[in-house]
Motif scaffolding. Sequence first.
Motif, PDB file in Angstrom:
ATOM      1  N   VAL A  21       0.742  -1.118   0.021  1.00 44.76           N
ATOM      2  CA  VAL A  21      -0.091  -0.046  -0.089  1.00 44.76           C
ATOM      3  C   VAL A  21       0.836   1.398   0.090  1.00 44.76           C
ATOM      4  N   PRO A  22       0.847   2.107  -1.151  1.00 42.22           N
ATOM      5  CA  PRO A  22       1.678   3.380  -1.148  1.00 42.22           C
ATOM      6  C   PRO A  22       1.386   4.273  -0.015  1.00 42.22           C
ATOM      7  N   PRO A  23       2.542   5.084   0.385  1.00 43.44           N
ATOM      8  CA  PRO A  23       2.282   5.904   1.743  1.00 43.44           C
ATOM      9  C   PRO A  23       0.894   6.831   1.677  1.00 43.44           C
ATOM     10  N   PRO A  24       0.500   7.307   0.674  1.00 43.37           N
ATOM     11  CA  PRO A  24      -0.825   8.317   0.796  1.00 43.37           C
ATOM     12  C   PRO A  24      -1.889   7.345   1.309  1.00 43.37           C
ATOM     13  N   GLU A  25      -2.108   6.363   0.651  1.00 41.81           N
ATOM     14  CA  GLU A  25      -3.252   5.409   0.851  1.00 41.81           C
ATOM     15  C   GLU A  25      -2.850   4.529   2.343  1.00 41.81           C
ATOM     16  N   PHE A  26      -1.662   4.337   2.542  1.00 41.70           N
ATOM     17  CA  PHE A  26      -1.335   3.811   3.683  1.00 41.70           C
ATOM     18  C   PHE A  26      -1.671   4.681   4.859  1.00 41.70           C
ATOM     19  N   ILE A  27      -1.461   5.992   4.863  1.00 39.12           N
ATOM     20  CA  ILE A  27      -1.911   6.742   6.045  1.00 39.12           C
ATOM     21  C   ILE A  27      -3.130   7.036   6.217  1.00 39.12           C
ATOM     22  N   ARG A  28      -3.878   6.968   4.931  1.00 34.40           N
ATOM     23  CA  ARG A  28      -5.240   7.049   5.172  1.00 34.40           C
ATOM     24  C   ARG A  28      -5.931   5.831   5.779  1.00 34.40           C
ATOM     25  N   MET A  29      -5.416   4.798   5.422  1.00 36.93           N
ATOM     26  CA  MET A  29      -5.904   3.414   6.034  1.00 36.93           C
ATOM     27  C   MET A  29      -5.631   3.384   7.377  1.00 36.93           C
ATOM     28  N   ALA A  30      -4.530   3.852   7.847  1.00 42.78           N
ATOM     29  CA  ALA A  30      -3.947   3.762   9.521  1.00 42.78           C
ATOM     30  C   ALA A  30      -5.113   4.879  10.030  1.00 42.78           C
ATOM     31  N   PRO A  51       8.183  -2.490  -3.216  1.00 41.78           N
ATOM     32  CA  PRO A  51       8.116  -1.344  -4.083  1.00 41.78           C
ATOM     33  C   PRO A  51       8.909  -0.168  -3.587  1.00 41.78           C
ATOM     34  N   ASN A  52       8.774   0.796  -4.463  1.00 43.14           N
ATOM     35  CA  ASN A  52       9.932   1.990  -4.654  1.00 43.14           C
ATOM     36  C   ASN A  52       8.962   3.077  -3.975  1.00 43.14           C
ATOM     37  N   TYR A  53       9.121   3.611  -2.747  1.00 45.74           N
ATOM     38  CA  TYR A  53       8.443   4.718  -2.330  1.00 45.74           C
ATOM     39  C   TYR A  53       9.312   5.734  -1.915  1.00 45.74           C
ATOM     40  N   ASP A  54      10.356   5.901  -2.657  1.00 48.94           N
ATOM     41  CA  ASP A  54      11.351   6.982  -2.303  1.00 48.94           C
ATOM     42  C   ASP A  54      10.663   8.522  -2.618  1.00 48.94           C
ATOM     43  N   LEU A  55      10.079   9.154  -1.724  1.00 51.41           N
ATOM     44  CA  LEU A  55       9.545  10.163  -1.908  1.00 51.41           C
ATOM     45  C   LEU A  55      10.221  11.569  -2.278  1.00 51.41           C
ATOM     46  N   SER A  56      11.564  11.436  -2.267  1.00 47.73           N
ATOM     47  CA  SER A  56      12.352  12.450  -2.539  1.00 47.73           C
ATOM     48  C   SER A  56      12.837  12.421  -4.246  1.00 47.73           C
ATOM     49  N   THR A  57      12.197  11.490  -4.924  1.00 52.42           N
ATOM     50  CA  THR A  57      12.450  11.379  -6.255  1.00 52.42           C
ATOM     51  C   THR A  57      10.907  11.386  -6.896  1.00 52.42           C
ATOM     52  N   ASN A  58       9.754  10.904  -6.090  1.00 52.66           N
ATOM     53  CA  ASN A  58       8.423  10.860  -6.631  1.00 52.66           C
ATOM     54  C   ASN A  58       7.649  12.022  -6.199  1.00 52.66           C
ATOM     55  N   GLU A  60       4.842  13.569  -7.096  1.00 51.13           N
ATOM     56  CA  GLU A  60       3.530  13.495  -6.982  1.00 51.13           C
ATOM     57  C   GLU A  60       2.982  12.849  -5.767  1.00 51.13           C
ATOM     58  N   MET A  61       3.840  11.617  -5.640  1.00 51.83           N
ATOM     59  CA  MET A  61       3.534  10.929  -4.320  1.00 51.83           C
ATOM     60  C   MET A  61       3.937  11.766  -3.091  1.00 51.83           C
ATOM     61  N   LEU A  62       4.939  12.398  -2.876  1.00 55.12           N
ATOM     62  CA  LEU A  62       5.060  13.220  -1.872  1.00 55.12           C
ATOM     63  C   LEU A  62       3.995  14.246  -1.458  1.00 55.12           C
ATOM     64  N   GLU A  63       3.472  14.970  -2.631  1.00 54.15           N
ATOM     65  CA  GLU A  63       2.358  15.879  -2.511  1.00 54.15           C
ATOM     66  C   GLU A  63       1.005  15.164  -1.773  1.00 54.15           C
ATOM     67  N   ASP A  64       0.918  14.134  -2.518  1.00 58.16           N
ATOM     68  CA  ASP A  64      -0.280  13.148  -1.949  1.00 58.16           C
ATOM     69  C   ASP A  64       0.000  12.633  -0.564  1.00 58.16           C
ATOM     70  N   PHE A  97      16.309  12.134   4.525  1.00 56.83           N
ATOM     71  CA  PHE A  97      16.127  12.832   5.869  1.00 56.83           C
ATOM     72  C   PHE A  97      15.329  14.123   5.686  1.00 56.83           C
ATOM     73  N   LYS A  98      15.823  14.671   4.527  1.00 58.42           N
ATOM     74  CA  LYS A  98      14.906  15.854   4.388  1.00 58.42           C
ATOM     75  C   LYS A  98      13.440  15.707   4.186  1.00 58.42           C
ATOM     76  N   ILE A  99      12.742  14.833   3.593  1.00 56.97           N
ATOM     77  CA  ILE A  99      11.661  14.689   3.216  1.00 56.97           C
ATOM     78  C   ILE A  99      11.077  13.941   4.446  1.00 56.97           C
ATOM     79  N   ALA A 100      11.691  13.452   5.419  1.00 60.69           N
ATOM     80  CA  ALA A 100      11.365  12.797   6.679  1.00 60.69           C
ATOM     81  C   ALA A 100      10.855  14.022   7.619  1.00 60.69           C
ATOM     82  N   GLN A 101      11.807  15.236   7.896  1.00 60.70           N
ATOM     83  CA  GLN A 101      11.569  16.544   8.353  1.00 60.70           C
ATOM     84  C   GLN A 101      10.346  17.043   7.738  1.00 60.70           C
TER      85      GLN A 101
END
Length: 289
Positions: A21-30, A51-58, A60-64, A97-101
Amino acid sequence: MNTAKKHKEKFSLAHLTALQVPPPEFIRMASRTGYDYASIRTIYMGLPGEPNYDLSTNKEMLEDTKKALKETGLKVWDIELVRVEEETDPVSLVPSFKIAQELGAKHVIASIWTDDLEFGKNSFAQICDLAKPYGLTVQLEFVTIAGVYNLKGALAILNSVKRQNAAILVDSHHFHRSVHLFGDKVEDLKRIPRKWLNFFHLCNATSLIPEDVEEMTRILREERLYVDEEGIDNKEILSYMPDDIVYSLEIPHKQRVEAYGYEEHARKCLESAKNFFTSSKVKKEVVLS
């Protein structure tokens, strides 16, 4: 009359529980299933089937992902996983680390897989230094099948590197194995300074430990049990954890996901943990300051 308030446990949903489950939907599911936090795997390790959930390179997924956090009000507790090996370049982790912050995460999980423990120690120290400007604590998780495989080894690393943002992550499944395979004792948990204990990976698993490494790996990634099931003596282990620790439920189970779906499985994981704390009277031992 006793007016003291009963402590309410806080729970995070660990991404390995529903890794597809990708991070955006994972958060909504949680959020829908009642968790307090989400723990997301945004550091890509290139492992088979992951799956690759590297939000520093994606972007669109980061914004979602940010949108999901805003919609739900849920918080990111930690990101993972820094896998320390010879080919690991600590500097390459800085974008994560930047994205985590940006996401409000407070912790990043690391584990040391190299058998060259001097190299592993130095790399871990560098990772702590790189993570510090982003307000991240680096949680060293000892993993039975890795280079640092028990509590004794993890304590040795932290006592050597002496980094203020270094900590230890205890996983009930890995610790159960380290007790029976590598000489750890439950009372050794008293040796962990309180400042090194921020959260705990909680699950259950069969008490029988396979000898085959491939089978050990399969169980830890595909067949962990609900917290209130029989197997590991979580009651004894948790007696050495502080009251205000966050419990990250890492309970991957391939067959149950196939039967229930990811969301219902996540809900059952949380129900089992709450049932455990309701039914178990965990008598707290002394935790070091």
